[in-house]
Design an enzyme around this catalytic site. Structure first.
Site, short mmCIF file in Angstrom:
data_model
loop_
_atom_site.label_atom_id
_atom_site.label_comp_id
_atom_site.label_asym_id
_atom_site.label_seq_id
_atom_site.Cartn_x
_atom_site.Cartn_y
_atom_site.Cartn_z
N HIS A 1 -40.77 -14.16 -8.24
CA HIS A 1 -40.41 -15.49 -8.13
C HIS A 1 -41.43 -16.29 -7.32
CE1 HIS A 1 -38.63 -13.46 -4.69
NE2 HIS A 1 -38.06 -14.70 -4.07
N HIS B 1 -40.93 -17.90 -4.15
CA HIS B 1 -41.04 -17.97 -2.74
C HIS B 1 -42.13 -17.46 -1.96
CE1 HIS B 1 -36.46 -18.09 -2.45
NE2 HIS B 1 -36.81 -19.18 -2.88
N ASP C 1 -43.17 -15.73 0.39
CA ASP C 1 -43.33 -14.47 0.68
C ASP C 1 -43.74 -13.49 -0.47
OD1 ASP C 1 -40.62 -15.11 0.50
OD2 ASP C 1 -40.07 -13.04 1.16
N HIS C 2 -43.64 -14.09 -1.44
CA HIS C 2 -43.75 -13.35 -2.91
C HIS C 2 -45.31 -13.69 -3.78
CE1 HIS C 2 -40.03 -11.36 -2.60
NE2 HIS C 2 -39.71 -12.20 -1.96
N HIS D 1 -30.86 -15.81 -7.05
CA HIS D 1 -31.56 -16.18 -5.75
C HIS D 1 -32.30 -17.29 -5.88
CE1 HIS D 1 -33.97 -15.21 -2.24
NE2 HIS D 1 -35.10 -15.34 -3.15
N ASP E 1 -36.20 -10.30 -5.25
CA ASP E 1 -35.04 -10.59 -4.02
C ASP E 1 -33.75 -10.89 -4.99
OD1 ASP E 1 -37.06 -10.72 -2.30
OD2 ASP E 1 -36.84 -12.76 -1.84
N HIS F 1 -38.00 -6.35 -0.24
CA HIS F 1 -37.91 -6.57 1.33
C HIS F 1 -37.21 -5.07 1.53
CE1 HIS F 1 -38.41 -10.84 2.09
NE2 HIS F 1 -38.19 -10.86 0.94
FE FE Z 1 -38.14 -12.56 -0.09
ZN ZN Z 2 -37.24 -15.01 -2.31
#
Ligand code: FE
Ligand code: ZN
Length: 239
Positions: A54, A56, A58-59, A112, A131, A169
């Site tokens: 996805h 985001h 942090d990905h 998400h 996530d 995570h």
């Molecule tokens: Fe994340």
């Molecule tokens: Zn995420």
């Protein structure tokens, strides 16, 4: 195929999956480039593909730098083509994408985010869930609906029970506290908590988990209907 677990940022995991014969590799959700570049070089791998679950940060944070360094092709959901940085190859729900001995089945699993996908490697019985499904938990519902998240988790749940689950995570220990609060008689969960606590003490990842373990221990997968799932998800938001 071999999988390397690469800790990134505070509590993210990126993963490198590679063919031990050809050394050709994919990275899943590179939060940042540096740890990935180091792992690729240390293991003499050829990083050809980035798989994003996805959009985001942090990905996808490492996308651009990895592409510059290795000329890597970036694969993501067609519906997210405008928000996955540097995307090259668009995939869709239920598609099987095959290249260089990788055979990857894509599932669209919104909740998400509305464009969230997972990458299932049927020959290897491995899934990267981003996530959406965490070990002993599930992602927060940011863009989708509870119904979408519930249905997405059910899709993952129906995969072979021995499938290894690699999520985005290291939230497992924190998640376990919520599970045990509302499922205090679950002996399999108690055993799982002992197992993950030992790993955390040694500084080891609790990942991968297994679909069967999640079915037995993850309270969100034990919810049988949308109403009970939604109630749990709301409780967890304020836990
Ligand atoms: Fe994340
Ligand atoms: Zn995420």
């Amino acid at each position: 195929m071999k999988v390397l677990v690469i800790p990134c940022l505070n509590d993210n995991y990126s993963y490198i999956i590679y063919d031990e014969n050809t050394k050709i590799a994919c990275v899943i959700d590179p939060s940042e480039s540096r740890p990935i570049i180091d792992a690729i070089k240390t293991n003499n791998l050829n990083l050809k593909y980035i798989l994003n679950t996805h959009h985001h940060y942090d990905h996808v944070g490492g996308n651009k730098e990895l592409k510059e360094e290795f000329n890597t092709k970036i694969i993501g959901f067609e519906g997210d083509k405008n928000r996955i940085p540097e995307i090259d190859i668009l995939v869709q729900d239920k598609q099987t994408w095959s290249k260089d001995n990788f055979e990857i089945k894509i599932f669209h699993i919104p909740g998400h985010t509305i464009g969230h996908i997972c990458f299932y490697f049927p020959k290897d019985k491995i899934i990267f869930t981003g996530d959406t499904l965490f070990s002993l938990g599930c992602g927060r519902i940011f863009e989708g609906t509870h119904k979408q998240m519930f249905e997405s988790l059910n899709k993952i749940k129906s995969l072979p029970p021995e499938t290894l689950v690699y999520c985005g995570h290291e939230y497992t220990l924190q998640n376990s506290k919520f599970c045990i609060k509302y499922d205090s008689e679950n002996n399999k969960l108690k055993d799982k908590i002992i197992e993950i606590s030992k790993k955390i003490e040694k500084g080891l990842p609790t990942i991968p988990s297994k679909i069967q373990d999640e079915i037995d221990c993850n309270i969100f997968l034990k919810a049988n209907d949308l109403q009970s799932f939604s109630k749990l998800r709301d409780l967890k938001d304020n836990f």
